[in-house]
Design an enzyme around this catalytic site. Structure first.
Site, PDB file in Angstrom:
ATOM      1  N   GLU A 159      48.047  68.004  20.637  1.00  0.00           N
ATOM      2  CA  GLU A 159      48.423  67.407  19.355  1.00  0.00           C
ATOM      3  C   GLU A 159      47.346  67.672  18.303  1.00  0.00           C
ATOM      4  OE1 GLU A 159      50.910  63.497  19.766  1.00  0.00           O
ATOM      5  OE2 GLU A 159      49.179  63.358  21.118  1.00  0.00           O
ATOM      6  N   LYS A 199      56.290  59.434  13.309  1.00  0.00           N
ATOM      7  CA  LYS A 199      55.821  60.574  14.099  1.00  0.00           C
ATOM      8  C   LYS A 199      57.044  61.182  14.793  1.00  0.00           C
ATOM      9  CE  LYS A 199      52.182  61.760  17.421  1.00  0.00           C
ATOM     10  NZ  LYS A 199      51.112  61.234  18.275  1.00  0.00           N
TER      11      LYS A 199
END
Length: 120
Positions: A22, A99
């Site tokens: 990420e 997200k």
């Protein structure tokens, strides 16, 4: 005159998350903000200096999302909330961090965290 300024759907690339990939690859985060403040001074003067300049606010929020990575979107939301409350005219603020590309091994539409704080 109590009122609200709302900014929704601010999409910014960031490198937040607990997983290495990420932080390496990054992903899009979507930010929604609602500010509560007295809009009477701006309504009377018709001067952007008498209100929160939402373009400048969007720029500041984008800097935070695109800046130093954090593990949790809770932490990111808190940082954004603090930035919203930097302007003394803001009585309360609410920030939602979405997200939509979170690493979840199931089909989902969104993951979001919302935080709210007032001065009183």
């Amino acid at each position: 005159m109590e009122g609200q300024i709302t900014l929704t759907g601010l999409r910014v690339r960031g490198r937040h998350g607990v997983f290495d990939f990420e932080r390496e690859q990054g992903q899009d985060f979507v930010i929604d903000v609602r500010l509560e403040l007295d809009l009477a001074p701006a309504a009377a003067s018709d001067d952007v200096g008498d209100t929160v300049h939402y373009g400048e606010l969007a720029g500041r929020l984008a800097e935070i999302v695109g800046g130093e990575p954090v593990n949790l979107i809770e932490t990111l939301a808190d940082r954004l909330l603090v930035a919203c409350l930097d302007d003394e005219r803001v009585a309360a603020a609410e920030v939602t961090v979405h997200k939509p590309q979170a690493p979840i091994p199931h089909e989902f539409a969104d993951v979001a965290v919302t935080v709210r704080r007032s001065r009183t």
